[in-house]
Design an enzyme around this catalytic site. Structure first.
Site, PDB file in Angstrom:
ATOM      1  N   SER A 199     -30.654  -6.369  17.662  1.00  0.00           N
ATOM      2  CA  SER A 199     -29.630  -6.778  18.624  1.00  0.00           C
ATOM      3  C   SER A 199     -29.968  -6.346  20.046  1.00  0.00           C
ATOM      4  O   SER A 199     -30.962  -6.768  20.604  1.00  0.00           O
ATOM      5  CB  SER A 199     -28.264  -6.260  18.188  1.00  0.00           C
ATOM      6  OG  SER A 199     -27.237  -6.796  18.983  1.00  0.00           O
ATOM      7  N   HIS A 200     -29.132  -5.489  20.630  1.00  0.00           N
ATOM      8  CA  HIS A 200     -29.258  -5.096  22.029  1.00  0.00           C
ATOM      9  C   HIS A 200     -30.182  -3.899  22.214  1.00  0.00           C
ATOM     10  O   HIS A 200     -30.356  -3.435  23.341  1.00  0.00           O
ATOM     11  CB  HIS A 200     -27.873  -4.741  22.576  1.00  0.00           C
ATOM     12  CG  HIS A 200     -27.186  -3.697  21.754  1.00  0.00           C
ATOM     13  ND1 HIS A 200     -26.717  -3.957  20.483  1.00  0.00           N
ATOM     14  CD2 HIS A 200     -26.908  -2.388  21.995  1.00  0.00           C
ATOM     15  CE1 HIS A 200     -26.172  -2.850  19.992  1.00  0.00           C
ATOM     16  NE2 HIS A 200     -26.279  -1.895  20.872  1.00  0.00           N
ATOM     17  N   ASP A 233     -27.744 -10.728  25.115  1.00  0.00           N
ATOM     18  CA  ASP A 233     -28.545  -9.592  24.688  1.00  0.00           C
ATOM     19  C   ASP A 233     -29.762 -10.014  23.884  1.00  0.00           C
ATOM     20  O   ASP A 233     -30.127 -11.192  23.843  1.00  0.00           O
ATOM     21  CB  ASP A 233     -27.684  -8.615  23.896  1.00  0.00           C
ATOM     22  CG  ASP A 233     -27.276  -9.161  22.532  1.00  0.00           C
ATOM     23  OD1 ASP A 233     -27.129 -10.389  22.416  1.00  0.00           O
ATOM     24  OD2 ASP A 233     -27.100  -8.369  21.583  1.00  0.00           O
ATOM     25  N   ASP A 246     -30.515 -10.491  20.689  1.00  0.00           N
ATOM     26  CA  ASP A 246     -30.445 -11.529  19.661  1.00  0.00           C
ATOM     27  C   ASP A 246     -29.413 -12.606  19.958  1.00  0.00           C
ATOM     28  O   ASP A 246     -29.161 -13.470  19.123  1.00  0.00           O
ATOM     29  CB  ASP A 246     -30.176 -10.914  18.288  1.00  0.00           C
ATOM     30  CG  ASP A 246     -28.781 -10.317  18.167  1.00  0.00           C
ATOM     31  OD1 ASP A 246     -28.226  -9.887  19.192  1.00  0.00           O
ATOM     32  OD2 ASP A 246     -28.251 -10.272  17.032  1.00  0.00           O
ATOM     33  N   ASP A 272     -26.041 -12.457  20.605  1.00  0.00           N
ATOM     34  CA  ASP A 272     -24.664 -12.451  20.132  1.00  0.00           C
ATOM     35  C   ASP A 272     -23.692 -11.755  21.081  1.00  0.00           C
ATOM     36  O   ASP A 272     -22.479 -11.853  20.895  1.00  0.00           O
ATOM     37  CB  ASP A 272     -24.561 -11.861  18.715  1.00  0.00           C
ATOM     38  CG  ASP A 272     -25.023 -10.413  18.615  1.00  0.00           C
ATOM     39  OD1 ASP A 272     -25.426  -9.824  19.635  1.00  0.00           O
ATOM     40  OD2 ASP A 272     -24.973  -9.858  17.492  1.00  0.00           O
ATOM     41  N   ARG A 273     -24.191 -11.075  22.104  1.00  0.00           N
ATOM     42  CA  ARG A 273     -23.308 -10.412  23.059  1.00  0.00           C
ATOM     43  C   ARG A 273     -23.338 -11.140  24.399  1.00  0.00           C
ATOM     44  O   ARG A 273     -24.226 -11.936  24.670  1.00  0.00           O
ATOM     45  CB  ARG A 273     -23.710  -8.948  23.251  1.00  0.00           C
ATOM     46  CG  ARG A 273     -23.627  -8.142  21.968  1.00  0.00           C
ATOM     47  CD  ARG A 273     -23.898  -6.685  22.212  1.00  0.00           C
ATOM     48  NE  ARG A 273     -23.831  -5.945  20.949  1.00  0.00           N
ATOM     49  CZ  ARG A 273     -23.483  -4.668  20.846  1.00  0.00           C
ATOM     50  NH1 ARG A 273     -23.144  -3.982  21.917  1.00  0.00           N
ATOM     51  NH2 ARG A 273     -23.461  -4.077  19.670  1.00  0.00           N
ATOM     52  N   LYS A 302     -20.656 -13.219  16.341  1.00  0.00           N
ATOM     53  CA  LYS A 302     -20.326 -13.303  17.753  1.00  0.00           C
ATOM     54  C   LYS A 302     -21.394 -14.127  18.453  1.00  0.00           C
ATOM     55  O   LYS A 302     -22.503 -14.268  17.950  1.00  0.00           O
ATOM     56  CB  LYS A 302     -20.187 -11.916  18.374  1.00  0.00           C
ATOM     57  CG  LYS A 302     -21.286 -10.911  18.051  1.00  0.00           C
ATOM     58  CD  LYS A 302     -20.891  -9.549  18.580  1.00  0.00           C
ATOM     59  CE  LYS A 302     -21.938  -8.485  18.236  1.00  0.00           C
ATOM     60  NZ  LYS A 302     -21.717  -7.908  16.904  1.00  0.00           N
TER      61      LYS A 302
END
Length: 542
Positions: A112-113, A276, A278, A280-281, A375
């Site tokens: 992710s982030h 971010d 991946d 999703d943010r 998300k």
């Protein structure tokens, strides 16, 4: 020929809220990735001949682990694997592919982030057939398998060409390399008024999108520049890089500071956004107006009817417990239910599947809806653009009008990162041990009215998730929440969430830090953060 390779367990493969995340060097240990992937497959039933989705955010080690996973999927009996071209699939796009193609599930390779590179982070998580993260029952089964695994299955075969769209036979299993952007972009066109957004962008309205050298670069370029007509260069840092250009791909005011500074400049753009590692943010900033993720959720819920995909109205709104109560007031005004869940997108999945909620959000910059089960950063940006196109008001005006109607939740999150785990655990244990005695305590923020350790009962299946974060509520409605994050790879991260509500007829123009100063002091009084962590100030404030 199927090969059965003997192995022994690793004891550190317990998935967190978003799968298994470790340093790259941990995943590079012989058998480490293989053990976890086999443990995922061993926890599943009925996938023989079925479709698996596979892709990741392009970070360092992504391609290598994809090749490992392809060979193991073939050996374990999957009939087809859909893999993103170049090994790339954003997390929301992977969720969409699982749902659109009726896949059995998917492996998403991402941290992710978190930063990427040979000395940074990597991760693997499993998504189920609804497109969402595996629920706790599945992740617990995976973990149990990691502790008793004795062998894994693979095949001997050359690497699959991941860069050419098309199909390949791999030991009787079909590998289909797909365009990672096309299906997702088509879905977005069904939800939003692209014509209205095109008109907005053609009217002189200027936006900037920072892809942070991460997975959303190709998605943003296709959607914002090609389909919506934004000028070339609207998407900055649009080429995904294995190390994210040596940057930390977390869309907050620390790591996306250049974007923030651009929006605060006198001649800056009208709208800025980022996503971010991946995809999703999201980060949302208007000219001279930063929008907190909690406020963004509330504003999007209040205005979602302006987008074609949500003109029917919302079934409900869901937010994670640490997210501010701003969305609660929107739900009350709309006459729809508000669900408060633990942190982790998987808790929203049941609500979305049961059509109890339509829009969900987390204070950690995650917002999404029932279009997928993750998300979705690009989705949030497009909904904001749709609202701006319909209302033709600056972001700052929309925020001011929202607060004037609903009141304002002054809100911040203080992160204390890379704390020695034992010290972080001691802080939380002390807090939990003091809960019964806290009500009535006088602090810098006033009198404590209630304190508990949040527990959630899922309204769809009755499952209970306990010990989800310590909540301390004050007589004036303010609150502090303490919890340890499950998304890091090194030590522990203490998150402290601070919230104060100001009614619509109150002082809505305060600086956030000033409004929250009494709560910041109370948090130190109650938790003794400096003494437990050795840190005089947070690593990051968002």
């Amino acid at each position: 020929m199927i090969l059965t390779v003997n192995t022994t367990p690793f004891t550190d493969q317990k998935p967190g809220t978003s799968g298994l995340r470790k340093k790259v060097k941990v995943f590079q240990q012989p058998r480490y990735a293989e053990n976890f992937i086999q443990s995922v497959f061993d926890s599943l039933d009925g996938f023989a001949g079925q479709t698996l989705v596979l892709g990741g955010d392009g970070r360092f080690l992504n391609r290598e682990v994809i090749q490992v996973a392809l060979r193991m999927a073939a050996a374990n009996g999957f009939g087809r694997v859909l893999v993103g071209q170049g090994g790339i699939l954003s997390t929301p796009a992977a969720s969409n592919v699982i749902r659109q193609y009726g896949a059995f599930g998917g492996l998403v390779l991402s941290a992710s982030h978190n930063p990427g590179g040979p000395d940074e982070d990597f991760g693997i998580k499993y998504n189920i057939a609804n497109g969402g993260p595996a629920p706790e029952a599945v992740t617990e089964a995976i973990y149990a398998n990691t502790l008793q695994i004795a062998s894994y299955k693979t095949i001997e075969a050359p690497d699959v060409d991941l860069d050419t769209v098309g199909t390949t036979d791999l030991a009787g299993m079909t590998v289909q390399v797909i365009d990672p952007v096309a299906d997702y972009a088509a879905l977005m066109e069904t939800l939003f008024d692209f014509a209205a957004i095109r008109d907005l962008l053609a009217s002189g309205f200027v936006m900037q999108f920072d892809a942070m050298s991460a997975v959303t670069g190709p998605y943003a370029t296709e959607i914002f520049e090609r389909r919506l007509g934004a000028p070339a260069g609207t998407v900055r840092n649009g080429v995904p890089l294995p190390d994210f250009g040596h940057h930390h791909p977390d869309p907050n005011l620390v790591h996306a500071r250049d974007l923030y500074d651009a929006l605060m400049a006198p001649d800056g753009p009208d709208f800025g956004a980022a996503s971010d590692g991946d995809g999703d943010r999201n980060l949302i900033i208007g000219k001279h107006c930063y929008v907190t993720p909690s406020d963004s959720l509330a504003v999007l819920a209040a205005n979602a009817h302006l987008a074609p995909g949500y003109a029917r109205g919302l079934a409900g709104i869901a937010r994670s417990m640490p997210t501010s109560g701003a969305a609660d007031r929107v739900a009350a005004a709309l006459g729809i239910p508000l669900f408060e869940t633990p942190t982790g997108w998987k808790f929203f999945g049941n609500l979305l599947d049961a059509s109890l909620a339509t829009i969900c959000g987390e204070e950690s910059a995650g917002t999404g809806s029932d279009h997928v089960r993750e998300k979705d950063g690009i989705w949030a940006v497009l909904l904001w653009l749709n609202v701006l196109a319909a209302r033709r008001q600056p972001v700052a005006t929309i925020m001011a009008e929202h607060w004037a109607r609903y009141g304002r939740n002054y809100y911040a999150r203080h992160d204390y990162e890379a704390i020695e785990t034992a010290r972080a655990d001691a802080l939380m244990a002390r807090l939990r041990g003091s809960l019964e005695a806290l009500p009535g305590t006088q602090t810098a923020a006033g009198t404590v009215s209630m304190a508990d350790d949040f527990s959630y009962t899922d309204p769809t299946d009755g499952s209970i998730s306990a010990r989800q974060g310590v909540r301390i509520l004050f007589a004036d409605g303010s609150r502090i929440v303490f919890r340890l994050s499950g998304t890091g790879t090194e030590g522990a991260t203490l998150r402290v969430y601070l919230e104060r509500y100001e009614p619509a007829d109150g002082d809505l123009g305060q600086e956030t830090a000033a409004a929250l100063a009494p709560l910041i002091a109370a948090a130190e009084e109650l938790a003794q953060i400096v003494a437990h962590t050795g840190m005089a100030e947070p690593s990051v404030i968002t």
